[in-house]
Enzyme design. Structure first.
Site, PDB file in Angstrom:
ATOM      1  N   TRP A  46       0.813   0.652 -37.454  1.00  0.00           N
ATOM      2  CA  TRP A  46      -0.426   0.518 -36.701  1.00  0.00           C
ATOM      3  C   TRP A  46      -0.131  -0.062 -35.328  1.00  0.00           C
ATOM      4  O   TRP A  46       0.636  -1.009 -35.189  1.00  0.00           O
ATOM      5  CB  TRP A  46      -1.404  -0.383 -37.452  1.00  0.00           C
ATOM      6  CG  TRP A  46      -2.695  -0.545 -36.726  1.00  0.00           C
ATOM      7  CD1 TRP A  46      -3.670   0.393 -36.576  1.00  0.00           C
ATOM      8  CD2 TRP A  46      -3.147  -1.703 -36.026  1.00  0.00           C
ATOM      9  NE1 TRP A  46      -4.709  -0.110 -35.842  1.00  0.00           N
ATOM     10  CE2 TRP A  46      -4.409  -1.412 -35.485  1.00  0.00           C
ATOM     11  CE3 TRP A  46      -2.610  -2.961 -35.812  1.00  0.00           C
ATOM     12  CZ2 TRP A  46      -5.144  -2.316 -34.752  1.00  0.00           C
ATOM     13  CZ3 TRP A  46      -3.341  -3.868 -35.071  1.00  0.00           C
ATOM     14  CH2 TRP A  46      -4.597  -3.542 -34.555  1.00  0.00           C
ATOM     15  N   GLN A  57       6.274  10.676 -29.122  1.00  0.00           N
ATOM     16  CA  GLN A  57       6.976  11.954 -29.114  1.00  0.00           C
ATOM     17  C   GLN A  57       8.438  11.792 -29.520  1.00  0.00           C
ATOM     18  O   GLN A  57       8.740  11.041 -30.433  1.00  0.00           O
ATOM     19  CB  GLN A  57       6.778  12.622 -27.763  1.00  0.00           C
ATOM     20  CG  GLN A  57       5.305  12.874 -27.471  1.00  0.00           C
ATOM     21  CD  GLN A  57       5.049  13.355 -26.078  1.00  0.00           C
ATOM     22  OE1 GLN A  57       5.887  13.256 -25.195  1.00  0.00           O
ATOM     23  NE2 GLN A  57       3.861  13.881 -25.853  1.00  0.00           N
ATOM     24  N   ASP A  80       4.478   1.552 -44.140  1.00  0.00           N
ATOM     25  CA  ASP A  80       3.055   1.871 -44.204  1.00  0.00           C
ATOM     26  C   ASP A  80       2.561   2.560 -42.943  1.00  0.00           C
ATOM     27  O   ASP A  80       3.016   2.263 -41.839  1.00  0.00           O
ATOM     28  CB  ASP A  80       2.260   0.574 -44.408  1.00  0.00           C
ATOM     29  CG  ASP A  80       0.767   0.835 -44.446  1.00  0.00           C
ATOM     30  OD1 ASP A  80       0.319   1.580 -45.341  1.00  0.00           O
ATOM     31  OD2 ASP A  80       0.047   0.314 -43.581  1.00  0.00           O
ATOM     32  N   TYR A  85      -3.664   6.365 -37.541  1.00  0.00           N
ATOM     33  CA  TYR A  85      -2.783   5.607 -36.658  1.00  0.00           C
ATOM     34  C   TYR A  85      -2.143   6.551 -35.643  1.00  0.00           C
ATOM     35  O   TYR A  85      -1.662   7.630 -35.990  1.00  0.00           O
ATOM     36  CB  TYR A  85      -1.673   4.905 -37.437  1.00  0.00           C
ATOM     37  CG  TYR A  85      -2.125   3.767 -38.323  1.00  0.00           C
ATOM     38  CD1 TYR A  85      -3.430   3.323 -38.358  1.00  0.00           C
ATOM     39  CD2 TYR A  85      -1.212   3.124 -39.143  1.00  0.00           C
ATOM     40  CE1 TYR A  85      -3.816   2.271 -39.177  1.00  0.00           C
ATOM     41  CE2 TYR A  85      -1.587   2.077 -39.960  1.00  0.00           C
ATOM     42  CZ  TYR A  85      -2.890   1.657 -39.973  1.00  0.00           C
ATOM     43  OH  TYR A  85      -3.262   0.617 -40.780  1.00  0.00           O
TER      44      TYR A  85
END
Length: 156
Positions: A46, A57, A80, A85
């Site tokens: 996150w 990228q 995770d 996200y």
């Protein structure tokens, strides 16, 4: 500053790796009633992969591999992400998935799929009528999408 955040994240993981190799061993706990052993620390995506400078990228996959490697060497086995996200939505899953797939090919022993647990979250998927919530359609559709995004054959 986003670059400072990435450097700080890397430095924390590097410190964890150094300490783990010098005198500490990662502790593990059983995840609920699953029987799976998960590391006391996990690495999430996150506000990092697919969002921060240098973590987007192709350069994001390269940096993600460095960060994931440090975490894995320190004993982290729980990674995770979530369907929302990154920018565009799901970019963090794609970057983490690409990085882990490459790491599994480069260092199969350290990245055995049976030892690594990758979690994700489904709920706030998109603007469409059936693109959010916990309907069977959304869960199954997103599960298939996430497997492709993460370049994996199975969820567990």
């Amino acid at each position: 500053n986003t670059i400072e955040y990435s450097i700080t994240q890397y430095n924390i993981l590097h410190s964890l790796e150094t300490e783990a190799t010098l005198s500490h061993v990662m502790e593990y706990r059983v995840l609920g009633g699953t029987g799976m052993q998960v590391s006391l620390f996990s690495l999430g995506s996150w506000a990092s992969f697919g969002v921060k400078d240098g973590l987007q990228q192709l350069s994001g996959v390269k940096k993600a591999k460095e960060i994931l490697t440090v975490a894995r060497k320190a004993g982290v086995n729980l990674f995770d992400t979530a369907e929302v996200y990154g920018l565009p939505l799901g970019e963090a899953e794609r970057i983490m998935g690409s990085a882990i797939k490459e790491l599994m090919a480069e260092d199969a022993e350290n990245w055995r799929r049976t030892d690594v647990i990758i979690t994700t979250k489904i709920f706030w998927g998109g603007p469409g009528l059936n693109e959010n919530g916990l309907s069977k359609k959304h869960i199954m559709g997103k599960s298939i999408f996430m497997l492709k995004n993460k370049k994996m054959k199975n969820l567990i």
